[in-house]
Design a protein around this motif. Structure first.
Motif, PDB file in Angstrom:
ATOM      1  N   LEU A   1       0.813  -1.204   0.000  1.00  0.00           N
ATOM      2  CA  LEU A   1       0.000   0.000   0.000  1.00  0.00           C
ATOM      3  C   LEU A   1       0.857   1.269   0.000  1.00  0.00           C
ATOM      4  CD1 LEU A   1      -2.663  -1.081   2.642  1.00  0.00           C
ATOM      5  CD2 LEU A   1      -2.820  -1.243   0.148  1.00  0.00           C
ATOM      6  N   LYS A   2       0.320   2.327  -0.555  1.00  0.00           N
ATOM      7  CA  LYS A   2       1.022   3.610  -0.581  1.00  0.00           C
ATOM      8  C   LYS A   2       0.952   4.325   0.769  1.00  0.00           C
ATOM      9  CE  LYS A   2       0.187   4.398  -5.532  1.00  0.00           C
ATOM     10  NZ  LYS A   2      -0.459   5.288  -6.536  1.00  0.00           N
ATOM     11  N   THR A   3      -0.125   4.098   1.506  1.00  0.00           N
ATOM     12  CA  THR A   3      -0.288   4.741   2.816  1.00  0.00           C
ATOM     13  C   THR A   3      -0.275   3.686   3.919  1.00  0.00           C
ATOM     14  OG1 THR A   3      -2.714   4.679   2.600  1.00  0.00           O
ATOM     15  CG2 THR A   3      -1.582   6.670   1.842  1.00  0.00           C
ATOM     16  N   ARG A   4       0.676   2.799   3.833  1.00  0.00           N
ATOM     17  CA  ARG A   4       0.730   1.659   4.755  1.00  0.00           C
ATOM     18  C   ARG A   4       1.055   2.064   6.188  1.00  0.00           C
ATOM     19  NH1 ARG A   4       6.218  -1.377   2.513  1.00  0.00           N
ATOM     20  NH2 ARG A   4       7.732   0.218   3.125  1.00  0.00           N
ATOM     21  N   GLU A   5       1.523   3.284   6.384  1.00  0.00           N
ATOM     22  CA  GLU A   5       1.859   3.732   7.739  1.00  0.00           C
ATOM     23  C   GLU A   5       0.627   3.849   8.639  1.00  0.00           C
ATOM     24  OE1 GLU A   5       0.939   7.274   5.257  1.00  0.00           O
ATOM     25  OE2 GLU A   5       2.282   5.547   5.004  1.00  0.00           O
ATOM     26  N   ARG A   6      -0.578   3.842   8.068  1.00  0.00           N
ATOM     27  CA  ARG A   6      -1.800   3.953   8.878  1.00  0.00           C
ATOM     28  C   ARG A   6      -2.458   2.593   9.107  1.00  0.00           C
ATOM     29  NH1 ARG A   6      -6.650   6.205   5.059  1.00  0.00           N
ATOM     30  NH2 ARG A   6      -5.891   5.548   3.018  1.00  0.00           N
ATOM     31  N   CYS A   7      -1.798   1.533   8.692  1.00  0.00           N
ATOM     32  CA  CYS A   7      -2.376   0.188   8.801  1.00  0.00           C
ATOM     33  C   CYS A   7      -1.770  -0.566   9.987  1.00  0.00           C
ATOM     34  CB  CYS A   7      -2.126  -0.605   7.517  1.00  0.00           C
ATOM     35  SG  CYS A   7      -2.840   0.150   6.048  1.00  0.00           S
ATOM     36  N   LEU A   8      -2.595  -1.329  10.667  1.00  0.00           N
ATOM     37  CA  LEU A   8      -2.148  -2.104  11.812  1.00  0.00           C
ATOM     38  C   LEU A   8      -3.169  -3.188  12.122  1.00  0.00           C
ATOM     39  CD1 LEU A   8      -4.243  -0.770  13.991  1.00  0.00           C
ATOM     40  CD2 LEU A   8      -2.436   0.873  14.353  1.00  0.00           C
ATOM     41  N   VAL A   9      -2.868  -3.990  13.126  1.00  0.00           N
ATOM     42  CA  VAL A   9      -3.808  -4.994  13.638  1.00  0.00           C
ATOM     43  C   VAL A   9      -4.382  -4.483  14.956  1.00  0.00           C
ATOM     44  CG1 VAL A   9      -3.960  -7.278  14.723  1.00  0.00           C
ATOM     45  CG2 VAL A   9      -2.808  -7.021  12.519  1.00  0.00           C
ATOM     46  N   ALA A  10      -5.687  -4.638  15.125  1.00  0.00           N
ATOM     47  CA  ALA A  10      -6.352  -4.426  16.412  1.00  0.00           C
ATOM     48  C   ALA A  10      -7.128  -5.710  16.705  1.00  0.00           C
ATOM     49  CB  ALA A  10      -7.268  -3.215  16.375  1.00  0.00           C
ATOM     50  N   HIS A  11      -6.457  -6.639  17.356  1.00  0.00           N
ATOM     51  CA  HIS A  11      -6.982  -8.004  17.536  1.00  0.00           C
ATOM     52  C   HIS A  11      -7.633  -8.158  18.910  1.00  0.00           C
ATOM     53  CE1 HIS A  11      -6.168 -12.269  18.977  1.00  0.00           C
ATOM     54  NE2 HIS A  11      -7.149 -12.375  18.103  1.00  0.00           N
ATOM     55  N   PRO A  12      -8.931  -8.503  18.949  1.00  0.00           N
ATOM     56  CA  PRO A  12      -9.629  -8.675  20.225  1.00  0.00           C
ATOM     57  C   PRO A  12      -9.649 -10.136  20.657  1.00  0.00           C
ATOM     58  CG  PRO A  12     -11.224  -8.787  18.481  1.00  0.00           C
ATOM     59  CD  PRO A  12      -9.861  -8.631  17.807  1.00  0.00           C
ATOM     60  N   ILE A  13     -10.017 -10.344  21.909  1.00  0.00           N
ATOM     61  CA  ILE A  13     -10.512 -11.649  22.346  1.00  0.00           C
ATOM     62  C   ILE A  13     -12.024 -11.574  22.205  1.00  0.00           C
ATOM     63  CG2 ILE A  13     -10.872 -13.179  24.304  1.00  0.00           C
ATOM     64  CD1 ILE A  13      -8.126 -12.612  25.256  1.00  0.00           C
ATOM     65  N   ASN A  14     -12.610 -12.546  21.566  1.00  0.00           N
ATOM     66  CA  ASN A  14     -14.044 -12.491  21.310  1.00  0.00           C
ATOM     67  C   ASN A  14     -14.855 -12.991  22.510  1.00  0.00           C
ATOM     68  OD1 ASN A  14     -16.051 -11.883  19.229  1.00  0.00           O
ATOM     69  ND2 ASN A  14     -16.568 -14.033  19.375  1.00  0.00           N
ATOM     70  N   PRO A  15     -15.940 -12.294  22.859  1.00  0.00           N
ATOM     71  CA  PRO A  15     -16.423 -11.051  22.262  1.00  0.00           C
ATOM     72  C   PRO A  15     -15.823  -9.837  22.968  1.00  0.00           C
ATOM     73  CG  PRO A  15     -18.081 -11.901  23.757  1.00  0.00           C
ATOM     74  CD  PRO A  15     -16.936 -12.873  23.791  1.00  0.00           C
ATOM     75  N   PRO A  16     -15.375  -8.832  22.215  1.00  0.00           N
ATOM     76  CA  PRO A  16     -14.719  -7.681  22.840  1.00  0.00           C
ATOM     77  C   PRO A  16     -15.623  -6.878  23.759  1.00  0.00           C
ATOM     78  CG  PRO A  16     -15.080  -7.307  20.486  1.00  0.00           C
ATOM     79  CD  PRO A  16     -15.360  -8.748  20.746  1.00  0.00           C
ATOM     80  N   TYR A  17     -16.948  -6.983  23.608  1.00  0.00           N
ATOM     81  CA  TYR A  17     -17.826  -6.242  24.512  1.00  0.00           C
ATOM     82  C   TYR A  17     -17.888  -6.882  25.897  1.00  0.00           C
ATOM     83  CZ  TYR A  17     -21.271  -9.697  22.816  1.00  0.00           C
ATOM     84  OH  TYR A  17     -21.919 -10.863  22.451  1.00  0.00           O
ATOM     85  N   LEU A  18     -17.290  -8.071  26.059  1.00  0.00           N
ATOM     86  CA  LEU A  18     -17.196  -8.718  27.365  1.00  0.00           C
ATOM     87  C   LEU A  18     -15.760  -8.897  27.830  1.00  0.00           C
ATOM     88  CD1 LEU A  18     -19.933 -11.506  27.070  1.00  0.00           C
ATOM     89  CD2 LEU A  18     -20.107  -9.270  28.186  1.00  0.00           C
ATOM     90  N   VAL A  19     -14.821  -8.997  26.888  1.00  0.00           N
ATOM     91  CA  VAL A  19     -13.404  -9.175  27.212  1.00  0.00           C
ATOM     92  C   VAL A  19     -12.654  -7.975  26.635  1.00  0.00           C
ATOM     93  CG1 VAL A  19     -11.416 -10.712  27.081  1.00  0.00           C
ATOM     94  CG2 VAL A  19     -13.728 -11.677  27.037  1.00  0.00           C
ATOM     95  N   PRO A  20     -12.195  -7.055  27.466  1.00  0.00           N
ATOM     96  CA  PRO A  20     -11.719  -5.769  26.947  1.00  0.00           C
ATOM     97  C   PRO A  20     -10.336  -5.748  26.310  1.00  0.00           C
ATOM     98  CG  PRO A  20     -11.621  -5.787  29.343  1.00  0.00           C
ATOM     99  CD  PRO A  20     -12.325  -7.048  28.934  1.00  0.00           C
ATOM    100  N   ALA A  21      -9.490  -6.735  26.556  1.00  0.00           N
ATOM    101  CA  ALA A  21      -8.127  -6.684  26.010  1.00  0.00           C
ATOM    102  C   ALA A  21      -8.150  -6.694  24.482  1.00  0.00           C
ATOM    103  CB  ALA A  21      -7.303  -7.862  26.522  1.00  0.00           C
ATOM    104  N   VAL A  22      -7.351  -5.820  23.878  1.00  0.00           N
ATOM    105  CA  VAL A  22      -7.221  -5.785  22.421  1.00  0.00           C
ATOM    106  C   VAL A  22      -5.775  -5.463  22.084  1.00  0.00           C
ATOM    107  CG1 VAL A  22      -8.028  -3.382  22.408  1.00  0.00           C
ATOM    108  CG2 VAL A  22      -8.012  -4.692  20.286  1.00  0.00           C
ATOM    109  N   GLU A  23      -5.202  -6.247  21.188  1.00  0.00           N
ATOM    110  CA  GLU A  23      -3.797  -6.093  20.818  1.00  0.00           C
ATOM    111  C   GLU A  23      -3.650  -5.092  19.674  1.00  0.00           C
ATOM    112  OE1 GLU A  23      -2.036 -10.505  21.734  1.00  0.00           O
ATOM    113  OE2 GLU A  23      -3.458 -10.325  20.079  1.00  0.00           O
ATOM    114  N   ILE A  24      -2.872  -4.046  19.884  1.00  0.00           N
ATOM    115  CA  ILE A  24      -2.539  -3.093  18.837  1.00  0.00           C
ATOM    116  C   ILE A  24      -1.168  -3.493  18.315  1.00  0.00           C
ATOM    117  CG2 ILE A  24      -2.306  -0.662  18.246  1.00  0.00           C
ATOM    118  CD1 ILE A  24      -5.051  -1.472  19.426  1.00  0.00           C
ATOM    119  N   VAL A  25      -1.143  -4.028  17.089  1.00  0.00           N
ATOM    120  CA  VAL A  25       0.098  -4.598  16.546  1.00  0.00           C
ATOM    121  C   VAL A  25       0.545  -3.796  15.328  1.00  0.00           C
ATOM    122  CG1 VAL A  25       1.239  -6.705  15.786  1.00  0.00           C
ATOM    123  CG2 VAL A  25      -0.782  -6.860  17.267  1.00  0.00           C
ATOM    124  N   PRO A  26       1.699  -3.126  15.399  1.00  0.00           N
ATOM    125  CA  PRO A  26       2.182  -2.357  14.257  1.00  0.00           C
ATOM    126  C   PRO A  26       3.037  -3.209  13.327  1.00  0.00           C
ATOM    127  CG  PRO A  26       3.656  -2.008  16.096  1.00  0.00           C
ATOM    128  CD  PRO A  26       2.573  -2.975  16.577  1.00  0.00           C
TER     129      PRO A  26
END
Length: 315
Positions: A129-154
């Protein structure tokens, strides 16, 4: 009101829609499969009363939260005005590369493009991608509305601003972000879960414990502390002088154990027959759905308890 585009309305997508809408965001839900967003919204409507019962809607009523979730007729409509995109398409690299190409083309230049993937490194689907600097992973444990941890992976080229903006968004939505410094296979949570599962399979395969005894060890033992503190805080509190004292006292135990933990057991081998037989004796296959619903209600009760306990402790 800040707009979030949720792309893909399956198990994870609909859970994210609840999470963001409960957090006060406007959610645009899009899926290429006809009828899928409507089905997801119907499911969401069925879940919200239970969340309200446990006071997990931030004081809102179910209709208030549902009213923030709109179905988008097209990807362009979903992305129009969105500040954050949460992609939830199948775990297939080529699909994700194609989807992110479309997201880059249609989203505003400052929109964060995040994937919920649990296994694909962000560099793999964003390198072209040309603007790949704005892309990342935001990985939850399902379901995120009950389990709040979410991994922000660059990825190696994700900007610090993109990671911090995503972490701030997640905190504002009621989540607990894990802001990773670099990408690695399995991220944080699956690597830790994998280490525990490897040991669980070894103990059963080598005849040291039954599947149920292993489950008891976690359910009635370690998990009681782990439900409100992590491994480092646990050991910091388990020695009079803290973490260094713990290591000096107990490192020999773990050094002795370590070599026997290096051998992996084939999860698909005979041990799987043992574990499956034990699980099906305790829970017939036709009762899995009911037990999953039970699990979610227990998670709701735990989330409500933890929130109230935190309030009582800090007040």
């Amino acid at each position: 009101m800040t707009k979030i585009a949720v792309i893909g309305s399956g198990l994870i997508g609909r859970a994210w829609a609840i999470t963001f809408a409960r957090g006060g965001y406007e959610v645009a839900l899009y899926d290429r499969e006809d009828g899928a967003p409507a089905a997801a919204r119907q499911y969401i409507a069925s879940v919200l009363p239970s969340l309200a019962e446990f006071d997990l809607l931030g004081g809102d009523q179910p209709d208030d939260v549902l009213g923030r979730i709109a179905i988008a007729a097209s990807l362009a409509e979903a992305l129009d005005g969105a500040t954050h995109v949460q992609e939830n398409t199948p775990e297939n690299l080529e699909i994700k590369r194609g989807v992110f190409s479309e997201l880059e083309r249609l989203a505003g230049p400052d929109t964060i493009l995040a994937s919920s993937t649990s296994a694909i490194l962000p560099s793999a689907f964003s390198e072209h991608l040309k603007t790949r600097e704005r892309c990342l992973v935001a990985h939850p444990i399902n379901p995120p509305y009950l389990v709040p941890a979410v991994e922000i992976v660059p990825s190696p080229w994700t900007s610090a601003e993109a990671s911090q903006r995503t972490a701030t968004l997640m905190r504002d939505a009621g989540q607990s972000p894990i802001v990773m410094k670099n990408e690695i296979d399995g991220f944080v949570m699956n690597r830790m879960q994998g280490a525990l599962l490897d040991e669980a399979f070894r103990l059963v395969s080598d005849g040291y414990a039954s599947p149920e005894d292993v489950d008891i060890g976690i359910r009635e033992g370690l998990a009681l502390r782990w439900s409100f503190m992590g491994p480092f805080e646990t050991i910091d509190l388990n020695a009079p002088q803290g973490v260094r004292d713990y290591v000096q006292r107990y490192k020999g135990i773990y050094q002795t154990i370590g070599p026997s933990q290096q051998r992996r057991v084939d999860w698909t081998g005979p041990v799987l027959d043992t574990i499956e037989a034990d699980r099906r004796a305790r829970l017939p296959a036709d009762q899995l759905g009911d037990r999953q619903a039970w699990r979610d209600r227990r998670l709701m009760a735990l989330a409500a308890h933890k929130r109230q306990s935190d309030h009582d402790t800090n007040s």
